[in-house]
Design a protein around this motif. Structure first.
Motif, PDB file in Angstrom:
ATOM      1  N   THR A  67      36.430  40.571  92.686  1.00  0.00           N
ATOM      2  CA  THR A  67      36.655  40.705  91.233  1.00  0.00           C
ATOM      3  C   THR A  67      37.109  42.121  90.892  1.00  0.00           C
ATOM      4  OG1 THR A  67      34.286  41.053  91.074  1.00  0.00           O
ATOM      5  CG2 THR A  67      35.106  38.923  90.344  1.00  0.00           C
ATOM      6  N   THR A  68      36.482  43.101  91.511  1.00  0.00           N
ATOM      7  CA  THR A  68      36.859  44.494  91.245  1.00  0.00           C
ATOM      8  C   THR A  68      38.283  44.762  91.729  1.00  0.00           C
ATOM      9  OG1 THR A  68      34.570  45.219  91.402  1.00  0.00           O
ATOM     10  CG2 THR A  68      36.253  46.915  91.712  1.00  0.00           C
ATOM     11  N   ILE A  69      38.618  44.253  92.910  1.00  0.00           N
ATOM     12  CA  ILE A  69      39.964  44.460  93.469  1.00  0.00           C
ATOM     13  C   ILE A  69      41.003  43.903  92.493  1.00  0.00           C
ATOM     14  CG2 ILE A  69      41.498  43.921  95.411  1.00  0.00           C
ATOM     15  CD1 ILE A  69      38.863  43.604  97.118  1.00  0.00           C
ATOM     16  N   TYR A  70      40.687  42.767  91.908  1.00  0.00           N
ATOM     17  CA  TYR A  70      41.616  42.147  90.969  1.00  0.00           C
ATOM     18  C   TYR A  70      41.591  42.840  89.596  1.00  0.00           C
ATOM     19  CZ  TYR A  70      44.113  38.771  88.156  1.00  0.00           C
ATOM     20  OH  TYR A  70      45.015  38.196  87.301  1.00  0.00           O
ATOM     21  N   LEU A  71      40.398  42.965  89.019  1.00  0.00           N
ATOM     22  CA  LEU A  71      40.310  43.430  87.628  1.00  0.00           C
ATOM     23  C   LEU A  71      40.624  44.918  87.474  1.00  0.00           C
ATOM     24  CD1 LEU A  71      37.184  41.297  86.728  1.00  0.00           C
ATOM     25  CD2 LEU A  71      39.528  40.917  85.915  1.00  0.00           C
ATOM     26  N   GLN A  72      40.424  45.704  88.537  1.00  0.00           N
ATOM     27  CA  GLN A  72      40.813  47.122  88.481  1.00  0.00           C
ATOM     28  C   GLN A  72      42.279  47.294  88.919  1.00  0.00           C
ATOM     29  OE1 GLN A  72      37.229  48.420  86.942  1.00  0.00           O
ATOM     30  NE2 GLN A  72      38.625  49.982  87.713  1.00  0.00           N
ATOM     31  N   LYS A  73      42.952  46.162  89.159  1.00  0.00           N
ATOM     32  CA  LYS A  73      44.381  46.154  89.524  1.00  0.00           C
ATOM     33  C   LYS A  73      44.702  46.905  90.815  1.00  0.00           C
ATOM     34  CE  LYS A  73      46.179  45.240  85.041  1.00  0.00           C
ATOM     35  NZ  LYS A  73      46.588  45.241  83.847  1.00  0.00           N
ATOM     36  N   TYR A  74      43.799  46.868  91.764  1.00  0.00           N
ATOM     37  CA  TYR A  74      44.071  47.559  93.024  1.00  0.00           C
ATOM     38  C   TYR A  74      45.235  46.906  93.778  1.00  0.00           C
ATOM     39  CZ  TYR A  74      39.610  49.982  92.240  1.00  0.00           C
ATOM     40  OH  TYR A  74      38.595  50.738  91.711  1.00  0.00           O
ATOM     41  N   ALA A 105      39.010  34.927  91.926  1.00  0.00           N
ATOM     42  CA  ALA A 105      39.625  36.222  92.240  1.00  0.00           C
ATOM     43  C   ALA A 105      40.592  36.169  93.425  1.00  0.00           C
ATOM     44  CB  ALA A 105      38.539  37.265  92.485  1.00  0.00           C
ATOM     45  N   SER A 106      40.222  35.397  94.445  1.00  0.00           N
ATOM     46  CA  SER A 106      41.050  35.358  95.651  1.00  0.00           C
ATOM     47  C   SER A 106      42.442  34.800  95.337  1.00  0.00           C
ATOM     48  CB  SER A 106      40.332  34.522  96.712  1.00  0.00           C
ATOM     49  OG  SER A 106      41.179  34.281  97.785  1.00  0.00           O
ATOM     50  N   ALA A 107      42.495  33.687  94.610  1.00  0.00           N
ATOM     51  CA  ALA A 107      43.782  33.089  94.226  1.00  0.00           C
ATOM     52  C   ALA A 107      44.570  34.031  93.312  1.00  0.00           C
ATOM     53  CB  ALA A 107      43.545  31.753  93.534  1.00  0.00           C
ATOM     54  N   TRP A 137      20.964  43.512  89.093  1.00  0.00           N
ATOM     55  CA  TRP A 137      22.121  42.705  88.750  1.00  0.00           C
ATOM     56  C   TRP A 137      22.964  42.597  90.026  1.00  0.00           C
ATOM     57  CZ3 TRP A 137      24.529  44.155  83.287  1.00  0.00           C
ATOM     58  CH2 TRP A 137      23.548  44.014  82.306  1.00  0.00           C
ATOM     59  N   GLU A 138      24.182  42.079  89.912  1.00  0.00           N
ATOM     60  CA  GLU A 138      24.976  41.881  91.137  1.00  0.00           C
ATOM     61  C   GLU A 138      26.370  42.504  91.056  1.00  0.00           C
ATOM     62  OE1 GLU A 138      25.358  38.173  93.876  1.00  0.00           O
ATOM     63  OE2 GLU A 138      26.828  37.945  92.275  1.00  0.00           O
ATOM     64  N   ASN A 139      26.657  43.352  92.031  1.00  0.00           N
ATOM     65  CA  ASN A 139      28.027  43.793  92.265  1.00  0.00           C
ATOM     66  C   ASN A 139      28.637  42.775  93.242  1.00  0.00           C
ATOM     67  OD1 ASN A 139      30.337  45.331  92.368  1.00  0.00           O
ATOM     68  ND2 ASN A 139      29.392  47.157  93.213  1.00  0.00           N
ATOM     69  N   GLY A 140      28.009  42.614  94.398  1.00  0.00           N
ATOM     70  CA  GLY A 140      28.375  41.507  95.276  1.00  0.00           C
ATOM     71  C   GLY A 140      28.913  41.917  96.635  1.00  0.00           C
ATOM     72  N   TYR A 141      29.360  40.925  97.372  1.00  0.00           N
ATOM     73  CA  TYR A 141      29.860  41.165  98.727  1.00  0.00           C
ATOM     74  C   TYR A 141      31.146  41.972  98.676  1.00  0.00           C
ATOM     75  CZ  TYR A 141      26.397  38.118 100.779  1.00  0.00           C
ATOM     76  OH  TYR A 141      25.205  37.588 101.188  1.00  0.00           O
ATOM     77  N   ARG A 142      31.192  42.970  99.531  1.00  0.00           N
ATOM     78  CA  ARG A 142      32.328  43.898  99.515  1.00  0.00           C
ATOM     79  C   ARG A 142      33.364  43.500 100.564  1.00  0.00           C
ATOM     80  NH1 ARG A 142      30.486  48.072  96.201  1.00  0.00           N
ATOM     81  NH2 ARG A 142      32.167  49.486  96.770  1.00  0.00           N
TER      82      ARG A 142
END
Ligand code: KDG
Length: 336
Positions: free
Chosen positions: A215-222, A281-283, A146-151
């Protein structure tokens, strides 16, 4: 009337007998799946799709239970549970798999995959399959990539645009020697740590930053505890959807086939959802108050140049043939 009744009774008796004997009627069972990311993540959306397919196609005979947010432990702990046969499934990044078998470090080399399409082709092709199959010697049945993606790199101190800006930053990484070496080469002070501890560690300034897909940075509220995101694309993280080999061996063939098919199908959906959610996610991060920095081609190249020796440094541990094979696959699919 009577004859029909006798016939029907006979048929019921036969089917009951068949049900009792020789495993003809597959048992009810429960599959537990644990992940580190939360229920908003595209990864969890993939698990929901998997659950839907398995429960639908088994007509409810197989129940799938999902556990997000490291409830069952971090990636390494869950893989240990799979090996012991105390948990059915998890979906770690490739990075911690290197703790079981060093050749897996190949997928975490910096700036390895030029784009997602090439990653799909390599991972879904014969070489990717070989890696999945090889997990069986570790007590794990590899189902699908599956995909986590570019970090991307975030931190609370500086707007990172060049490798020099990374110098001295305390960065949380996953547990992977290539990740640690890459950040050391950039002059950072990398600290491996489970995802479950990351938010609090940033909040308490135990680390200055971390790296994960947008997506992780956003959805985990970092963004609540980080100021800067730099779109460095330094690693591409695949996920591996996996099953306990010990439990797998006890499943009837039809269940194995159903789970394998559902895992692949859900993976196609998960990658698509991941890429769609990545677009927004970026926006979203900017709206949440973060500074999101896109590097110029020259700035991006400076990160590539600064980490160009990492592959060579790990060639012996990964296996020279393995590095060459994966690189050749990437080159092959990049031409088309
Ligand atoms: O569910 C997956 C997570 O546990 C982990 O692999 C996510 O990229 C990740 C990280 O940084 O820990």
């Amino acid at each position: 009337g009577k004859l029909m009744g006798v016939l029907l009774a006979g048929m019921v008796a036969v089917s009951l007998l068949a049900g009792c004997g020789g495993g003809a009627a597959p048992e009810k069972r429960t599959i537990k799946v644990g992940i580190g990311l939360n229920e908003q993540s595209p990864q969890y959306k993939g698990l929901e799709k998997f659950k839907e397919i398995v429960e639908r196609d088994s007509k409810g005979r197989i129940e799938v239970q999902l556990f997000a947010s490291s409830q069952l432990g971090d990636d390494t702990k869950m893989m240990t549970a799979l090996r012991a046969g105390t948990l059915e499934m998890t979906c770690p990044s490739t990075a911690p798999i290197s703790g079981l078998d060093k050749k897996w470090m190949v997928f975490d080399l910096p700036f390895l995959f030029p784009n997602e399409e090439v990653a799909d082709k390599v991972l879904d092709g014969p070489v990717g399959q070989k890696y999945l199959d090889s997990l069986s010697t570790q007590g794990i049945k590899g189902i699908a990539f599956w995909e986590n993606g570019y970090r991307q790199l975030t931190n609370s101190k500086v707007n990172v645009k060049t490798p020099a800006d990374v110098k001295g930053l305390k960065i949380r990484t996953m547990e992977n020697p290539v990740h640690l070496a890459t950040f050391r080469t950039l002059g950072a002070n990398p600290t491996p740590m489970p995802l479950g501890e990351l938010f609090t560690s940033m909040q308490q300034h135990i680390v200055d930053g971390q790296e994960n897909p947008l997506t992780t940075i956003y959805l985990q509220k970092y963004y609540e505890v980080q100021k800067y995101t730099s779109v460095t694309n330094h690693f591409y993280s695949p996920f591996v959807f996996m099953f306990s080999q010990k439990i797998w061996n006890t499943l009837p063939k039809e269940d194995q086939e159903l789970i394998a098919r559902a895992g692949k199908e859900a993976g196609i959906y998960q990658r698509k959802t991941n890429r769609e959610m990545m677009q927004e996610a970026s926006a979203s991060l900017e709206k949440a108050g973060m500074v999101v920095t896109r590097l110029t081609p020259e700035q991006a190249q400076a990160f590539v140049d600064a980490t160009k020796d990492i592959a060579g440094q790990f060639e012996a541990e990964i296996g020279k043939d393995n590095v060459q094979e994966v690189k050749a696959e990437i080159a092959k699919y990049s031409q088309k």
